[in-house]
Write an enzyme that holds these catalytic residues in place. Sequence first.
Site, mmCIF file in Angstrom:
data_model
loop_
_atom_site.group_PDB
_atom_site.id
_atom_site.type_symbol
_atom_site.label_atom_id
_atom_site.label_comp_id
_atom_site.label_asym_id
_atom_site.label_seq_id
_atom_site.Cartn_x
_atom_site.Cartn_y
_atom_site.Cartn_z
ATOM 1 N N ARG A 8 -7.896 -9.888 -2.212
ATOM 2 C CA ARG A 8 -7.426 -8.548 -1.844
ATOM 3 C C ARG A 8 -6.071 -8.683 -1.164
ATOM 4 N NH1 ARG A 8 -8.992 -6.726 2.792
ATOM 5 N NH2 ARG A 8 -11.194 -7.163 2.510
ATOM 6 N N TYR A 33 3.876 15.316 -10.559
ATOM 7 C CA TYR A 33 2.632 14.975 -11.269
ATOM 8 C C TYR A 33 1.438 15.687 -10.603
ATOM 9 C CZ TYR A 33 -1.183 12.105 -13.063
ATOM 10 O OH TYR A 33 -2.345 11.681 -13.643
#
Length: 386
Positions: free
Chosen positions: A50, A102
């Site tokens: 991660r 968007y």
Amino acid sequence: MGNYQKIESAVIHGGIYGDKTTGAVNVPIYQTSTYEQSGLGQNTGWEYSRTGNPTRAALEALIAELEGGTAGFAFGSGMAAITAVLQLFQSGDRVVISSNVYGGTYRVLDKVFQRFGLSYTIADTTDLDAFEKALTPDVKAVLVESPANPLLTVTDLAAVAERAKRRGALTIVDNTFMTPYLQRPLTLGADIVVHSATKYLGGHSDVVAGLAVVNDAALAEKLAFLQNATGGVLGPFDSFLLLRGIKTLAVRMDRHVQNAEQAAAWLKQNPSVSKVYYPGLPCAQGYEINRKQAKNGGAMISFELHEDCDIRKFFASLRLVALAESLGGVESLVCHPASMTHASIPYEVRQKVGITDGLIRLSVGIENWSDLRDDLAQAIKLSKEN
Ligand SMILES: *Cc1c(COP(=O)(O)O)cnc(C)c1O
């Protein structure tokens, strides 16, 4: 930068090239979650995927180089990248977004961040006076797209960044529609570039991914912290797919744009087409500004058919061009913004900004133009029969 000067070479040789251990010309897919440590506090520089993974790191170095930034970050989607960037701000802050932003960006601000006290103002960033008025003292960031989705409106990125900076606000540019091959917002004064790498960067409609790039060490540190703390990272295999896709970015974009320029000219002279939105047409809003800040008009076109055409029949009649969400892949796609990509924007807001129910958005692929033209022509013809 290595032994090259130009972006056509950087897409292939940039970032971290190959694998020093074996000489492999491609960065391997490090499909691992963790890394063995030789002793307490002794590691290879990699601890947990991660936090960092070599395949992802190669992609992050590459996008940073292509955008002219110093640090790149890869996320599991464009929305994950935008979300991480918005987490730089706090309760009481405000973000100005351009009116054709968007749909998902609008939605995450309206439905998620607003609940945590981060507000937003919608402004017409193509009008610099209107934009300046939106810069109230609580504005900490401006998020713009140019050309913007789906009306391909052009915002003067250098002018917006300069005005934002004067008020102490960061400029975030969603560069999905242009890619660094056509436009580099950091060089125009922007602070952060975000991408839905799902689109042109991936280029093959086979991966969902997001990227963010900055050119400031303090911002890079904050984003690295957020990426690790909130965890929306891109996996090693998807990072590899993006590295692979980006290698052909320059040749793909050249062909996309060549087809789009022909498509826009053809639509423009078609008697069944009432409106064409394409920043590469000299009659388009912002044509001169776009020419100044980008290499060309890109490969997204929106248009409206005359009222005697039934757009349901048009969509149903297409045989080569697929009706689908998304854009930027090798295959041509059409979508209906009002019911698809921009459905999360309320009807009244859509009307106000010009996203009519008759609007069609075309992502021009890299097929042969005459095949695309024939498909559009027969679908337009059938849309007029009843
Ligand atoms: C698709 C898109 C996004 C969202 O990206 P995802 O990868 O779908 O999460 C953001 N901005 C623009 C301009 C897009 O086209």
